[in-house]
Write an enzyme that holds these catalytic residues in place. Structure first.
Site, PDB file in Angstrom:
ATOM      1  CG  HIS A 125      17.150   7.130  23.813  1.00 59.76           C
ATOM      2  ND1 HIS A 125      16.874   6.796  22.507  1.00 59.76           N
ATOM      3  CD2 HIS A 125      15.984   7.618  24.333  1.00 59.76           C
ATOM      4  CE1 HIS A 125      15.609   7.061  22.246  1.00 59.76           C
ATOM      5  NE2 HIS A 125      15.050   7.562  23.338  1.00 59.76           N
ATOM      6  CG  ASN A 173      12.969   9.181  20.660  1.00 58.69           C
ATOM      7  OD1 ASN A 173      13.470   8.087  20.417  1.00 58.69           O
ATOM      8  ND2 ASN A 173      12.380   9.456  21.820  1.00 58.69           N
ATOM      9  CB  CYS A 230      13.612   4.666  24.187  1.00 55.25           C
ATOM     10  SG  CYS A 230      12.281   5.543  23.327  1.00 55.25           S
TER      11      CYS A 230
END
Length: 333
Positions: A260, A290, A124
């Site tokens: 993020h 996500n 990520c």
């Protein structure tokens, strides 16, 4: 004069198929041989993550396919063609193949006949790492224009029996183009102003995929959600503060946080630690889920399209992912 890596274009792509939260309980088809039904609900998912829907790649649609579409959008936004690029840096943990890199596949699809392309894998945090690498290429004089892409097909590494993880992730891609420019060496310059990177392999077991060359199988994503959350807010606020401190900035001077997009509670907690309102945060997690390394460039592109991020705005973007790996970048748009 000071060399700067300035943003000249952004773009994104999301697969056509949209998966609403309710589908996980009602019956999700086409992602596994059997229909997926989970003991969950729209309220359960929203209350824990802020996610309402996400996009899944179509059968046969690969990470490099998504990346190529985002890349073309960014080229159009910048008003240049692929051969104007010197390099492509692609952040992904779900490349089409073990090798060659997805970046070289995008290079070929774009018809880019020169330069070089490579992947960066920091889960990520991948786009932050890729952005820092691209910035270094430019300020060192090795490249004048670099395309930085984040692209993922996390739907391909989900354990569909694990309701704690499989409802959180989506697929997508975002791209950003950096160009060499000259600044005065002050925070008034446009471009990347600072970067801040960290990792700590002691925590690798709280977020990982249980497959690879060590097992001979592709594996599934595994996550200890509470532990990840515990690390996330503290480390994200810390790295953002560190990136600003390197250039003598404080949070009060920011126009936007583009974090993020993992979990709305992490996003809100980080903003609170930085002393900023959610009015200063670009959020897309509700619509994308996500998307790992794709989430920040997706949010940057969407934020620009919404009219939130404007020329001259100061943006801090930060992420944390498996490794653990985390970092932040400060940009004047």
């Amino acid at each position: 004069m000071t060399p700067r890596a300035t943003v000249i274009g952004v773009g994104h792509y999301l697969p056509e198929r949209i998966i609403e939260n309710a589908e996980f309980a009602e019956g999700l088809q086409g992602v596994a041989p059997e229909t997926i039904r989970l003991e969950t609900s729209d309220d359960w998912i929203r209350s824990r993550s802020g996610i309402e829907r996400r996009h899944f790649a179509a059968p046969g649609q690969t990470t490099s396919d998504l990346a190529t579409r985002a890349a073309r959008a960014a080229l159009a936004d910048a008003g240049i063609v692929a051969d104007d690029l010197d390099a492509i840096v692609l952040a992904t943990s779900t490349a089409d193949l073990t090798f060659p890199s997805a970046a070289t596949m995008v290079q070929a699809e774009l018809g880019m006949t020169g330069g070089f392309a490579f992947d960066v894998q920091a889960v990520c945090a991948g786009f932050i790492y890729a952005l820092a690498n691209a910035n270094a290429l430019i300020i060192s004089g090795q490249a004048k224009r670099v395309m930085v892409i984040g692209a993922e097909t996390f739907s391909r590494i989900m354990d569909w029996t694990d309701r704690g993880t499989c409802v959180l992730f989506g697929d997508g891609a975002g791209a950003l183009i950096l160009e060499a420019s000259e600044g005065d060496g002050t925070n008034a310059d446009r471009g990347i102003l600072s970067t801040d990177l960290h990792s700590d392999g002691r925590f690798r077991d709280i977020l990982y995929v249980d497959g690879g060359t060590s097992t001979g199988q592709s594996g599934y994503l595994r996550m200890e959600g509470k532990e990840v959350f515990r690390h996330a807010v503290e480390k994200l606020a810390s790295t953002a503060t560190s990136a600003m401190a390197k250039i003598g900035m404080t949070a009060e001077q920011l126009d936007w946080i583009v974090p993020h997009q993992a979990n709305i509670r992490i996003i809100a907690g980080t903003a609170k630690k930085l002393g900023l309102s959610m009015d200063n945060v670009v959020t897309t997690v509700q619509d994308h889920g996500n998307t790992s390394a794709a989430s920040i460039p997706l949010a940057l592109s969407v934020g620009k399209a919404r009219g939130q991020i404007k020329r001259g705005d100061v943006v801090v973007t930060e992420a944390i992912g498996g490794g653990l790996a985390w970092g932040a970048v400060v940009i004047r748009w």
